[in-house]
Scaffold this motif. Structure first.
Motif, PDB file in Angstrom:
ATOM      1  N   MET A 176       0.779  -1.108   0.020  1.00 16.70           N
ATOM      2  CA  MET A 176      -0.042   0.226   0.121  1.00 16.70           C
ATOM      3  C   MET A 176       0.914   1.052  -0.087  1.00 16.70           C
ATOM      4  O   MET A 176       1.873   1.249   0.753  1.00 16.70           O
ATOM      5  CB  MET A 176      -1.016   0.041   1.215  1.00 16.70           C
ATOM      6  CG  MET A 176      -2.050   0.899   1.248  1.00 16.70           C
ATOM      7  SD  MET A 176      -3.157   0.821   2.660  1.00 16.70           S
ATOM      8  CE  MET A 176      -4.204   2.126   2.554  1.00 16.70           C
ATOM      9  N   ALA A 177       0.423   2.287  -0.855  1.00 11.80           N
ATOM     10  CA  ALA A 177       1.165   3.503  -0.930  1.00 11.80           C
ATOM     11  C   ALA A 177       1.059   4.089   0.423  1.00 11.80           C
ATOM     12  O   ALA A 177       0.281   4.252   0.998  1.00 11.80           O
ATOM     13  CB  ALA A 177       0.878   4.221  -2.156  1.00 11.80           C
ATOM     14  N   THR A 178       2.381   5.059   0.714  1.00 15.45           N
ATOM     15  CA  THR A 178       2.269   6.025   1.709  1.00 15.45           C
ATOM     16  C   THR A 178       1.534   7.256   1.216  1.00 15.45           C
ATOM     17  O   THR A 178       1.595   7.547  -0.085  1.00 15.45           O
ATOM     18  CB  THR A 178       3.821   6.258   2.342  1.00 15.45           C
ATOM     19  OG1 THR A 178       4.377   6.913   1.366  1.00 15.45           O
ATOM     20  CG2 THR A 178       4.377   4.809   2.562  1.00 15.45           C
ATOM     21  N   PHE A 179       1.318   8.197   2.071  1.00 14.24           N
ATOM     22  CA  PHE A 179       0.811   9.528   1.680  1.00 14.24           C
ATOM     23  C   PHE A 179       1.778  10.550   0.817  1.00 14.24           C
ATOM     24  O   PHE A 179       1.647  11.007  -0.211  1.00 14.24           O
ATOM     25  CB  PHE A 179       0.530  10.498   2.690  1.00 14.24           C
ATOM     26  CG  PHE A 179      -0.628   9.912   3.753  1.00 14.24           C
ATOM     27  CD1 PHE A 179      -1.957  10.343   3.271  1.00 14.24           C
ATOM     28  CD2 PHE A 179      -0.566   9.117   4.772  1.00 14.24           C
ATOM     29  CE1 PHE A 179      -3.105  10.167   3.807  1.00 14.24           C
ATOM     30  CE2 PHE A 179      -1.588   9.065   5.777  1.00 14.24           C
ATOM     31  CZ  PHE A 179      -2.876   9.428   5.020  1.00 14.24           C
ATOM     32  N   GLU A 180       3.139  10.138   1.058  1.00 16.46           N
ATOM     33  CA  GLU A 180       4.127  10.808   0.210  1.00 16.46           C
ATOM     34  C   GLU A 180       4.191  10.291  -1.155  1.00 16.46           C
ATOM     35  O   GLU A 180       4.278  10.752  -1.787  1.00 16.46           O
ATOM     36  CB  GLU A 180       5.501  10.862   1.118  1.00 16.46           C
ATOM     37  CG  GLU A 180       6.833  11.324   0.453  1.00 16.46           C
ATOM     38  CD  GLU A 180       7.871  11.392   1.268  1.00 16.46           C
ATOM     39  OE1 GLU A 180       8.967  11.922   0.666  1.00 16.46           O
ATOM     40  OE2 GLU A 180       8.039  10.453   2.243  1.00 16.46           O
ATOM     41  N   GLN A 181       4.164   8.866  -1.189  1.00  9.48           N
ATOM     42  CA  GLN A 181       4.265   8.399  -2.470  1.00  9.48           C
ATOM     43  C   GLN A 181       3.211   8.542  -3.248  1.00  9.48           C
ATOM     44  O   GLN A 181       3.587   8.793  -4.470  1.00  9.48           O
ATOM     45  CB  GLN A 181       4.499   6.810  -2.358  1.00  9.48           C
ATOM     46  CG  GLN A 181       5.632   6.291  -1.685  1.00  9.48           C
ATOM     47  CD  GLN A 181       5.602   4.920  -1.243  1.00  9.48           C
ATOM     48  OE1 GLN A 181       4.539   4.122  -0.810  1.00  9.48           O
ATOM     49  NE2 GLN A 181       6.777   4.082  -0.917  1.00  9.48           N
ATOM     50  N   ALA A 182       2.008   8.633  -2.601  1.00 11.69           N
ATOM     51  CA  ALA A 182       0.781   8.739  -3.418  1.00 11.69           C
ATOM     52  C   ALA A 182       0.910  10.487  -3.874  1.00 11.69           C
ATOM     53  O   ALA A 182      -0.264  10.768  -4.486  1.00 11.69           O
ATOM     54  CB  ALA A 182      -0.238   8.254  -2.936  1.00 11.69           C
ATOM     55  N   GLY A 183       1.223  11.159  -3.129  1.00  9.90           N
ATOM     56  CA  GLY A 183       0.881  12.739  -3.287  1.00  9.90           C
ATOM     57  C   GLY A 183      -0.374  13.080  -2.687  1.00  9.90           C
ATOM     58  O   GLY A 183      -1.001  14.145  -3.115  1.00  9.90           O
ATOM     59  N   VAL A 184      -0.671  12.274  -1.344  1.00  5.23           N
ATOM     60  CA  VAL A 184      -2.029  12.563  -0.849  1.00  5.23           C
ATOM     61  C   VAL A 184      -1.764  13.512   0.535  1.00  5.23           C
ATOM     62  O   VAL A 184      -0.807  12.945   1.293  1.00  5.23           O
ATOM     63  CB  VAL A 184      -2.812  11.304  -0.367  1.00  5.23           C
ATOM     64  CG1 VAL A 184      -4.009  11.471   0.172  1.00  5.23           C
ATOM     65  CG2 VAL A 184      -3.236  10.381  -1.765  1.00  5.23           C
ATOM     66  N   THR A 185      -2.556  14.454   0.806  1.00  7.06           N
ATOM     67  CA  THR A 185      -2.332  15.196   1.956  1.00  7.06           C
ATOM     68  C   THR A 185      -2.708  14.381   3.279  1.00  7.06           C
ATOM     69  O   THR A 185      -3.768  13.641   3.079  1.00  7.06           O
ATOM     70  CB  THR A 185      -3.092  16.455   1.768  1.00  7.06           C
ATOM     71  OG1 THR A 185      -2.727  17.204   0.720  1.00  7.06           O
ATOM     72  CG2 THR A 185      -3.047  17.189   3.076  1.00  7.06           C
ATOM     73  N   GLU A 186      -1.823  14.466   4.191  1.00  4.96           N
ATOM     74  CA  GLU A 186      -2.080  13.484   5.396  1.00  4.96           C
ATOM     75  C   GLU A 186      -3.128  14.255   6.188  1.00  4.96           C
ATOM     76  O   GLU A 186      -3.496  15.398   5.908  1.00  4.96           O
ATOM     77  CB  GLU A 186      -0.755  13.469   6.285  1.00  4.96           C
ATOM     78  CG  GLU A 186       0.172  12.584   5.767  1.00  4.96           C
ATOM     79  CD  GLU A 186       1.477  12.409   6.577  1.00  4.96           C
ATOM     80  OE1 GLU A 186       1.140  11.994   7.535  1.00  4.96           O
ATOM     81  OE2 GLU A 186       2.470  12.449   6.283  1.00  4.96           O
ATOM     82  N   GLN A 187      -3.749  13.756   7.118  1.00  4.91           N
ATOM     83  CA  GLN A 187      -4.933  13.936   8.026  1.00  4.91           C
ATOM     84  C   GLN A 187      -4.352  14.917   8.804  1.00  4.91           C
ATOM     85  O   GLN A 187      -3.131  14.794   9.342  1.00  4.91           O
ATOM     86  CB  GLN A 187      -5.843  12.909   8.728  1.00  4.91           C
ATOM     87  CG  GLN A 187      -5.099  12.313   9.799  1.00  4.91           C
ATOM     88  CD  GLN A 187      -5.856  11.342  10.359  1.00  4.91           C
ATOM     89  OE1 GLN A 187      -5.844  10.048   9.764  1.00  4.91           O
ATOM     90  NE2 GLN A 187      -6.732  11.292  11.586  1.00  4.91           N
ATOM     91  N   LEU A 188      -5.034  16.102   9.369  1.00  2.00           N
ATOM     92  CA  LEU A 188      -4.620  16.973  10.254  1.00  2.00           C
ATOM     93  C   LEU A 188      -4.461  16.592  11.474  1.00  2.00           C
ATOM     94  O   LEU A 188      -5.040  15.749  12.037  1.00  2.00           O
ATOM     95  CB  LEU A 188      -5.730  18.193  10.006  1.00  2.00           C
ATOM     96  CG  LEU A 188      -5.922  18.803   8.914  1.00  2.00           C
ATOM     97  CD1 LEU A 188      -7.331  19.869   8.797  1.00  2.00           C
ATOM     98  CD2 LEU A 188      -4.683  19.542   8.237  1.00  2.00           C
TER      99      LEU A 188
END
Length: 351
Positions: free
Chosen positions: A339-351
């Motif tokens: 499974m991709a990490t937030f960084e790998q997928a370019g997805v903003t992490e939860q606040l």
């Protein structure tokens, strides 16, 4: 020092550092924290047991240990003991429930004769490690000798050592033996002190009169043999089974070799309970496949400290539940690895 003592000395705690590191990896995957529930637990534990954050899951083996039981002389089963070898041939032919579900899971089934009262004459595919032709009737005296128990434990330990040599990533337990819910109920009754009636169910489908007779036979066996609840080998010797001993050996061996072991249902858990009573760290290597219909199973799982993966009203044995649970455990490992990490997928992490 015998092989059992040597194996116990090899069992170490599962690394808390690896558990923490694996959870850390899971926490940066593209999902809310903990949102994949127990799949995250499976991946985390599998990695820590295997000793790597990139564990392999390719090679999976279910060991179905077969043995007969002298206590069937008391009329505790709905089936005659002739069914044990008949079902063994069914497994060897690939037609049993465990074969179907293992194929579905991508696992191999290995049938081990540790105590069937039948001469298989070297039939192809059977692992012949017969210790005796069944146990004795424990309603009248000890089921086995201490030497027989140690020999059966060694059978299971040897299979685990072979798994390590072959690179098996995950082992599963299974069993085959008419009458074997009776010694399983006797084992948890002896260890826990809970009344036999609260731990004993219908096995292969006995009626009310049969259930009363089964309870009587177990109570009689406990009274005659007086197994020491603080000595798991004494319990196993007096009211256990050869295949249950082999399962205990496999669980011990898997713990010693750092191999995750998926424990099937009621009878398999009787073996895992014995192993857990022999060493405090064994439980950390166990995945409990499912919650059996057999009423004594819950008490075994509670004593081990294991939460079952599935609850499907299963009561077949053979390793069927283990085969089903392997797929979910493997899914948890794949989440950890793929499974991709937030960084790998370019997805903003939860606040």
């Amino acid at each position: 020092m015998n092989i059992v003592e040597a194996t116990l000395e090899r069992i170490k705690p599962v690394s808390p550092q690896l558990l923490e590191q694996a959870q850390g990896r899971l926490d940066i995957k593209t999902k809310p924290l903990g949102s994949l529930g127990r799949l995250e637990e499976f991946g985390r534990r599998f990695a820590a047991i295997s000793g790597t954050l990139n564990p392999d899951t390719a090679k999976k083996v279910i060991f179905t240990f077969a043995g007969d039981h002298g206590v069937t002389d008391e009329g505790v089963s709905a089936f005659p003991k002739e069914v044990t070898p008949q079902m063994a041939f069914n497994i060897l032919a690939g037609g049993a429930g465990v074969n179907v579900l293992a194929r579905h899971a991508g696992a191999e089934v290995r049938l081990v004769d540790v105590g069937v009262d039948y001469d298989f004459n070297g039939v192809e595919g059977l692992i012949d490690r017969k210790v005796a032709r069944g146990t004795r009737n424990f309603a009248k005296g000890p089921a086995m000798t201490r030497d027989e128990v140690l020999a059966a434990l060694k059978v299971g330990i040897d299979q685990a050592d072979q798994c390590k040599a072959e690179g098996v990533a995950m082992a599963g337990t299974g069993e085959l033996g008419i009458g074997n819910t009776t010694p399983s109920s006797a084992i948890i009754a002896a260890i826990s002190g809970i009344p036999v009636r609260e731990l004993t169910h219908r096995g292969t489908g006995i009626n009310d009169a049969g259930l009363e007779n089964k309870i009587r036979a177990i109570e009689q066996g406990l009274a005659v043999n007086r197994p020491d609840p603080k000595d798991p080998l004494d319990v196993l010797t007096k009211v256990g089974g050869l295949e249950i001993a082999a399962i205990a050996g496999l669980v011990l061996g898997c713990a010693a070799n750092g191999i995750p072991v998926v424990v099937d249902g009621f009878i398999s858990t009787a073996g895992a309970l014995i192993a857990s009573e022999m060493h405090p760290h064994v439980r950390d290597y166990i995945f409990a496949a499912h919650a059996s219909v057999e009423i004594g199973h819950r008490f075994m799982l509670e004593r081990i400290g294991a939460t079952p993966i599935l609850n499907l009203d299963l009561r077949l044995g053979e390793g069927t539940g283990a085969a089903l649970a392997m797929g979910l455990i493997e899914a948890g490992v794949k989440v950890l690895k793929e499974m991709a990490t937030f960084e790998q997928a370019g997805v903003t992490e939860q606040l």
